[in-house]
Design an enzyme around this catalytic site. Structure first.
Site, PDB file in Angstrom:
ATOM      1  CG  HIS A   1       3.537  15.792   0.920  1.00 45.37           C
ATOM      2  ND1 HIS A   1       3.181  15.259  -0.289  1.00 45.37           N
ATOM      3  CD2 HIS A   1       2.856  15.077   1.864  1.00 45.37           C
ATOM      4  CE1 HIS A   1       2.316  14.267  -0.111  1.00 45.37           C
ATOM      5  NE2 HIS A   1       2.106  14.140   1.186  1.00 45.37           N
TER       6      HIS A   1
ATOM      7  CD  GLU B   1       0.624  14.996   4.290  1.00 45.15           C
ATOM      8  OE1 GLU B   1       1.034  13.819   4.363  1.00 45.15           O
ATOM      9  OE2 GLU B   1      -0.103  15.412   3.356  1.00 45.15           O
TER      10      GLU B   1
ATOM     11  CG  HIS C   1       3.088  10.737   4.300  1.00 49.89           C
ATOM     12  ND1 HIS C   1       3.015  11.559   3.206  1.00 49.89           N
ATOM     13  CD2 HIS C   1       4.164   9.926   4.091  1.00 49.89           C
ATOM     14  CE1 HIS C   1       3.996  11.279   2.355  1.00 49.89           C
ATOM     15  NE2 HIS C   1       4.709  10.282   2.877  1.00 49.89           N
TER      16      HIS C   1
ATOM     17  CD  GLU D   1      -0.912   8.888   5.206  1.00 53.57           C
ATOM     18  OE1 GLU D   1      -1.003   9.999   5.787  1.00 53.57           O
ATOM     19  OE2 GLU D   1      -0.692   8.768   3.981  1.00 53.57           O
TER      20      GLU D   1
END
Length: 300
Positions: free
Chosen positions: A90, A127, A182, A264
């Site tokens: 992101h 995040e 992430h 993650e």
């Protein structure tokens, strides 16, 4: 200067009697010297520790070598010539560019949004901020190992890059490994990390057949070392306790031509996991675990 007494006042009556001694010494001294040289040349008689008995420390000492062994040096140069691409998931300013990040891009089996804003903790820790922080820590660790490290973005662009471009960055770099960082946004009570592996995709512009196997090795290595370094457990909601998940719907994996995985690191929406994600000390351990997994993979 004058001296009294018979030793110094006599006109050398004893010198003839010293000549045999002088001759003997003239013979014995060179012989002794020769014997000593031969003794030193072969190391003499060794004692119980393998050191010549009575030998000079200078002669018996081993050759001077560096106190740092080849194995000690290995970690600091073991990744020379290796290229690692880190993909911080992101972008902090994606939310300012909805039209751009919602644009659909080709990911092989179909089309998907360029990027998303990512998630955040309930207290607002984004995040994208987490992923960039861990990426910086990871870059430092890998560079110390001698690797060439590239980031897909470093907070230096207004949005993105799009998922297809993220894949191209790793491909063009001919990376030996790519890791996309992430943190998940699952519900409260869902905790733990998981590593996402590319599934077999051969459709449209996507062809993961050559990277599925090495990516699985990379992912398993990271999952193992991440758990050990952070002390956290694998996801209790994805991967059936293995900490591994295989997907075919992620453009960043589908379009990669080099070994690549996502991780993650934890769930931002769970308060206990959020406490870890917002801890600088834990983020350092997370980076360490990912780094060690990459190093293990690249060393084979």
């Amino acid at each position: 200067m004058s001296y009294a007494g018979p030793e110094f006042g006599s006109p050398q009556p004893r010198r003839p009697r010293r000549r045999p001694l002088a001759v003997a010494l003239a013979v014995l001294v060179p012989g002794a010297l020769l014997g000593w040289l031969l003794y030193e040349g072969v190391g003499g008689a060794a004692d119980g520790n393998g050191t010549a008995a009575g030998a000079s420390p200078r002669v018996s000492a081993p050759p001077t070598v560096s106190s740092t062994t080849a194995e000690d040096k290995k970690p600091l140069g073991s990744l020379r010539g290796k290229v690692v691409v880190i993909d911080p998931g992101h972008n902090l300013t994606n939310f300012r560019h909805p039209a751009e990040i919602n644009r659909k891009v080709d990911i092989g089996p179909g089309r998907k949004e360029c990027d998303t804003t990512g998630t955040s903790t309930n207290s607002g820790y984004a995040e994208a901020k987490f992923t960039l922080d861990v990426a910086h820590r990871l870059r430092t660790l890998l560079q110390r190992q001698g690797a060439t490290v590239k980031l897909t973005q470093d907070g230096d662009r207004p949005y993105g890059p799009c998922v297809d471009e993220r894949a191209r960055i790793g491909n063009r770099a001919k990376a030996d490994a790519v890791v996309s960082i992430h943190a998940d946004g699952a519900g409260a009570g869902q905790r733990g990390y998981h590593v996402i592996l590319p599934g077999r995709v051969h459709r449209g512009i996507a062809d993961t057949r050559r990277i599925v196997a090495p990516s699985a090795v990379l992912g398993k290595s990271i999952a193992h070392d991440f758990r050990r370094a952070t002390g956290t457990a694998p996801s209790n909601y994805v991967g059936d306790g293995t900490g591994l998940d295989t997907r075919t719907d992620l453009g960043g994996l589908n379009l990669s031509t080099v070994p690549k995985v996502f991780i993650e690191c934890a769930n931002m929406r769970d308060s206990k996991d959020a406490a870890l994600l917002t801890s600088g000390a834990w983020r350092q351990r997370a980076a360490q675990g990912i780094s060690e997994g990459i190093v293990s993979f690249l060393r084979g």
